[in-house]
Each structure stands twice: as structure tokens, then as C-alpha cells.
Scaffold this motif. Sequence first.
Motif, mmCIF file in Angstrom:
data_model
loop_
_atom_site.group_PDB
_atom_site.id
_atom_site.type_symbol
_atom_site.label_atom_id
_atom_site.label_comp_id
_atom_site.label_asym_id
_atom_site.label_seq_id
_atom_site.Cartn_x
_atom_site.Cartn_y
_atom_site.Cartn_z
ATOM 1 N N LYS A 169 -28.405 -7.704 4.819
ATOM 2 C CA LYS A 169 -29.028 -7.988 4.949
ATOM 3 C C LYS A 169 -29.165 -8.967 2.990
ATOM 4 C CE LYS A 169 -34.060 -9.679 5.870
ATOM 5 N NZ LYS A 169 -34.986 -8.958 5.586
ATOM 6 N N PRO A 170 -28.552 -10.817 4.030
ATOM 7 C CA PRO A 170 -28.664 -11.949 2.721
ATOM 8 C C PRO A 170 -30.236 -11.249 1.661
ATOM 9 C CG PRO A 170 -28.331 -13.125 4.449
ATOM 10 C CD PRO A 170 -28.743 -11.196 5.186
ATOM 11 N N ILE A 171 -30.077 -12.568 0.669
ATOM 12 C CA ILE A 171 -31.308 -11.747 -0.331
ATOM 13 C C ILE A 171 -31.727 -12.956 -0.903
ATOM 14 C CG2 ILE A 171 -31.258 -10.548 -2.618
ATOM 15 C CD1 ILE A 171 -29.460 -8.823 -2.294
ATOM 16 N N LEU A 172 -33.004 -13.497 -0.564
ATOM 17 C CA LEU A 172 -33.393 -14.245 -0.792
ATOM 18 C C LEU A 172 -33.929 -14.214 -2.689
ATOM 19 C CD1 LEU A 172 -35.036 -16.044 2.345
ATOM 20 C CD2 LEU A 172 -32.959 -16.712 0.944
ATOM 21 N N SER A 173 -34.114 -15.328 -3.417
ATOM 22 C CA SER A 173 -34.561 -15.099 -4.809
ATOM 23 C C SER A 173 -34.930 -16.569 -5.405
ATOM 24 C CB SER A 173 -33.517 -14.166 -5.534
ATOM 25 O OG SER A 173 -33.944 -14.316 -7.189
ATOM 26 N N ARG A 174 -35.971 -15.784 -5.486
ATOM 27 C CA ARG A 174 -36.882 -18.169 -5.662
ATOM 28 C C ARG A 174 -35.765 -18.440 -7.160
ATOM 29 N NH1 ARG A 174 -43.139 -19.492 -4.687
ATOM 30 N NH2 ARG A 174 -43.062 -22.002 -5.708
ATOM 31 N N THR A 175 -35.124 -18.519 -7.129
ATOM 32 C CA THR A 175 -34.142 -19.264 -8.694
ATOM 33 C C THR A 175 -33.865 -20.251 -8.075
ATOM 34 O OG1 THR A 175 -33.924 -18.152 -10.303
ATOM 35 C CG2 THR A 175 -32.194 -17.022 -8.236
ATOM 36 N N SER A 176 -33.450 -20.752 -9.518
ATOM 37 C CA SER A 176 -31.414 -21.939 -8.982
ATOM 38 C C SER A 176 -30.530 -21.300 -9.000
ATOM 39 C CB SER A 176 -32.048 -23.031 -9.719
ATOM 40 O OG SER A 176 -31.669 -22.332 -10.924
ATOM 41 N N LEU A 177 -29.341 -22.458 -8.380
ATOM 42 C CA LEU A 177 -28.529 -21.645 -8.099
ATOM 43 C C LEU A 177 -27.721 -22.111 -10.073
ATOM 44 C CD1 LEU A 177 -26.434 -20.521 -6.043
ATOM 45 C CD2 LEU A 177 -25.454 -23.244 -5.742
ATOM 46 N N LYS A 178 -28.196 -23.172 -10.370
ATOM 47 C CA LYS A 178 -27.786 -23.049 -12.004
ATOM 48 C C LYS A 178 -27.441 -21.430 -12.830
ATOM 49 C CE LYS A 178 -27.926 -26.294 -16.420
ATOM 50 N NZ LYS A 178 -28.147 -27.453 -16.650
ATOM 51 N N ALA A 179 -29.280 -21.328 -12.889
ATOM 52 C CA ALA A 179 -29.474 -19.941 -13.342
ATOM 53 C C ALA A 179 -29.178 -18.503 -12.912
ATOM 54 C CB ALA A 179 -31.283 -19.594 -12.683
ATOM 55 N N ILE A 180 -28.293 -18.371 -11.388
ATOM 56 C CA ILE A 180 -27.924 -17.240 -10.980
ATOM 57 C C ILE A 180 -26.552 -17.699 -11.185
ATOM 58 C CG2 ILE A 180 -26.601 -16.725 -9.326
ATOM 59 C CD1 ILE A 180 -29.346 -15.542 -8.741
ATOM 60 N N GLU A 181 -25.503 -18.670 -11.770
ATOM 61 C CA GLU A 181 -24.652 -19.145 -11.965
ATOM 62 C C GLU A 181 -23.707 -18.185 -13.482
ATOM 63 O OE1 GLU A 181 -20.988 -22.413 -11.641
ATOM 64 O OE2 GLU A 181 -23.319 -23.284 -11.881
ATOM 65 N N LYS A 182 -25.450 -18.642 -14.579
ATOM 66 C CA LYS A 182 -25.309 -18.139 -15.878
ATOM 67 C C LYS A 182 -25.154 -16.977 -15.633
ATOM 68 C CE LYS A 182 -27.939 -21.998 -17.331
ATOM 69 N NZ LYS A 182 -28.826 -22.420 -18.115
ATOM 70 N N GLN A 183 -25.030 -15.375 -14.647
ATOM 71 C CA GLN A 183 -25.043 -14.017 -14.807
ATOM 72 C C GLN A 183 -24.333 -13.874 -14.490
ATOM 73 O OE1 GLN A 183 -28.206 -13.587 -16.557
ATOM 74 N NE2 GLN A 183 -28.808 -15.923 -16.156
ATOM 75 N N ARG A 191 -17.786 -22.455 -8.400
ATOM 76 C CA ARG A 191 -18.810 -22.651 -8.220
ATOM 77 C C ARG A 191 -17.197 -23.988 -6.950
ATOM 78 N NH1 ARG A 191 -23.838 -25.826 -8.344
ATOM 79 N NH2 ARG A 191 -24.433 -24.455 -10.037
ATOM 80 N N ILE A 192 -17.664 -24.451 -6.090
ATOM 81 C CA ILE A 192 -17.698 -24.881 -5.445
ATOM 82 C C ILE A 192 -18.008 -25.974 -4.622
ATOM 83 C CG2 ILE A 192 -15.450 -22.581 -4.207
ATOM 84 C CD1 ILE A 192 -17.108 -22.869 -2.058
ATOM 85 N N HIS A 193 -18.909 -26.430 -4.793
ATOM 86 C CA HIS A 193 -20.109 -27.973 -4.086
ATOM 87 C C HIS A 193 -21.282 -27.549 -5.129
ATOM 88 C CE1 HIS A 193 -22.916 -29.652 -1.299
ATOM 89 N NE2 HIS A 193 -21.569 -30.074 -0.387
ATOM 90 N N LYS A 194 -22.319 -28.583 -4.757
ATOM 91 C CA LYS A 194 -23.368 -28.628 -6.190
ATOM 92 C C LYS A 194 -24.436 -28.125 -5.601
ATOM 93 C CE LYS A 194 -25.711 -31.677 -3.063
ATOM 94 N NZ LYS A 194 -26.196 -33.052 -2.788
ATOM 95 N N SER A 195 -23.510 -27.053 -4.114
ATOM 96 C CA SER A 195 -24.876 -25.786 -2.848
ATOM 97 C C SER A 195 -24.409 -24.527 -2.564
ATOM 98 C CB SER A 195 -25.345 -26.209 -1.214
ATOM 99 O OG SER A 195 -26.648 -27.786 -2.087
ATOM 100 N N TYR A 196 -23.223 -24.088 -3.594
ATOM 101 C CA TYR A 196 -22.383 -23.280 -3.231
ATOM 102 C C TYR A 196 -21.571 -22.030 -4.364
ATOM 103 C CZ TYR A 196 -23.254 -23.869 1.646
ATOM 104 O OH TYR A 196 -23.738 -24.625 2.922
ATOM 105 N N LEU A 197 -21.746 -21.293 -4.634
ATOM 106 C CA LEU A 197 -21.029 -20.053 -5.479
ATOM 107 C C LEU A 197 -20.373 -19.774 -4.807
ATOM 108 C CD1 LEU A 197 -23.790 -19.760 -8.113
ATOM 109 C CD2 LEU A 197 -21.377 -21.046 -8.368
ATOM 110 N N ILE A 198 -18.520 -18.931 -4.807
ATOM 111 C CA ILE A 198 -18.241 -18.448 -3.524
ATOM 112 C C ILE A 198 -17.482 -17.035 -4.846
ATOM 113 C CG2 ILE A 198 -16.654 -19.527 -3.621
ATOM 114 C CD1 ILE A 198 -15.865 -18.719 -1.467
ATOM 115 N N ASN A 199 -17.224 -16.158 -4.750
ATOM 116 C CA ASN A 199 -16.979 -14.840 -4.630
ATOM 117 C C ASN A 199 -15.050 -15.211 -4.181
ATOM 118 O OD1 ASN A 199 -15.310 -12.288 -5.599
ATOM 119 N ND2 ASN A 199 -16.932 -11.358 -5.144
ATOM 120 N N VAL A 200 -13.938 -14.824 -5.099
ATOM 121 C CA VAL A 200 -12.313 -15.091 -5.084
ATOM 122 C C VAL A 200 -12.537 -14.278 -4.535
ATOM 123 C CG1 VAL A 200 -12.607 -14.364 -7.278
ATOM 124 C CG2 VAL A 200 -10.892 -16.922 -6.550
ATOM 125 N N ASP A 201 -12.629 -13.059 -4.517
ATOM 126 C CA ASP A 201 -11.960 -12.328 -3.955
ATOM 127 C C ASP A 201 -12.409 -11.955 -1.927
ATOM 128 O OD1 ASP A 201 -11.071 -10.899 -5.995
ATOM 129 O OD2 ASP A 201 -12.773 -9.157 -5.938
#
Length: 237
Positions: A169-183, A191-201
Motif C-alpha cells: 500500500k502506498p504511504i501518504l505523508s504530509r510533507t513536501s517532495l523537497k523535504a523527502i528528497e533531502k533524506q 528527480r525527473i519532474h517537479k512532482s516526481y522522484l524515482i528509484n533508479v533500480d
Amino acid sequence: MQCLLVDDEPLALQLMEDNLKDVSYIKIIGKCRTAADALTIMQHEQVDLLFCDIHMPGLNGLQLVKSLISKPLVVFVTAYEKFAINGFELEVLDYLVKPVPQERLLKACQKAYQFFELKNTTAVIPPSLSKAYFFVSSDYMLVKVNFNDIQYIQGLKDYVKIVLNNNQKPILSRTSLKAIEKQLPPSLFYRIHKSYLINVDYISHIRRGKVVGVNVELPLSDNYRLTINKMIGRELE
């Protein structure tokens, strides 16, 4: 926490205020008898916690919460228990049925304060470099997420959706993509789009304007083509 009370019954408003006045971490910034008045206050004041009746003339409590773009923590307080399911569908913090026992009210306050502190301390607990996981806040708890389980992450207004492998099940978290990206480890997530991050694997192939993963096609923005070029070691056609 800055708190707003909304109820069309004056006595109910006064009782709620009296019961909350000795809660040290709650500051009541307003009392409203209509949802319209509440919206006006929320446009000009920071509201962290909303105690709201549901059955009110005009715009009701459910409609009020649905209309909010950036939602505070919400506790519904109503005499109609039948509305409980509708309330929890809106992901509210708690649901209190009148008359509300003082002990039950304080429990809701403590729950709100714990989540408020958690959200304002950090939406994401940073991992150490040696760890293969991190924790995110979701559904009023901290959820452990393994980096390798993440297929991609999508930004959705005030939330992010973390899509996992193996049909989890997908996880919803009340934060921003920018904050997640830093972790996230930068060698694994792009980052492939302003609204998407992808795992290269999980990238199957890349074609003009699209990054294809597991049963999904995600948009590739021109702004991030250089990042992908560096990742694959060649320029995209």
C-alpha cells in the motif's frame, strides 16, 4: 498550538472554551458559530488545531474541512455519531460525540499536541549514511520505509505519495517532495519532474519525455534531462 472552535450552539462553544482554557499548550484564537466565519479567520490566522461541529446551518463541518487546501489538525465534535465514518474519510485526527467527557477531550488534545510536535520537529527523521531506511510520518505514526522498497515518490500539494514494490500500500505523508528528497541517497533517487522522484533500480527504460518503471510511465521534464544524462552517462536523444 493555535486553536479555533466552531459550533453553531453558543453554550457548546462556551463549554468547549471552558474545558480547554487550562490546557497549557492550547491557545484559543477564535470562536465561530458558522463555517463561513471560520474560513475568514483561517485566511488571516495560523490555525494548528480545529475543533469543529458537523451539523451546522449553511456550510457544515464536513464541507468546511473538504474546502480547506492546507488543513490543520481537525477534531470533529458533534451529537451525531452517524457522521463518524464521513469524518474519518477526511483523515481527521479524532471524533468526539457530545456530551464530551473531560477525560476524552484531554485525550484528543494530547493526541493533537503529540502529532503537532512531531510534524513541526521534522516531517522526516534523517537516516544515518549507513542505514538503508528512514522514517516518515503517516496516519499519526512513524512508518519505517526501506529505500530499496521505494519505486517512486509523487508530490501531491500538501502531501507526498511513496509508491512501494510488491504491491504494498502506498504511504501518504504530509510533507513536501523537497523535504523527502533531502533524506534520500542521491546515488539511488533522481528527480525527473517537479512532482516526481524515482528509484533508479526500478527504471526499465527511458524515452523522450517518459521514464518507464514497473507498470508505470512517469513524465521526464526538460529541466531534469541533464540529471538523467549524467546518471546514464550519455545524452538522451
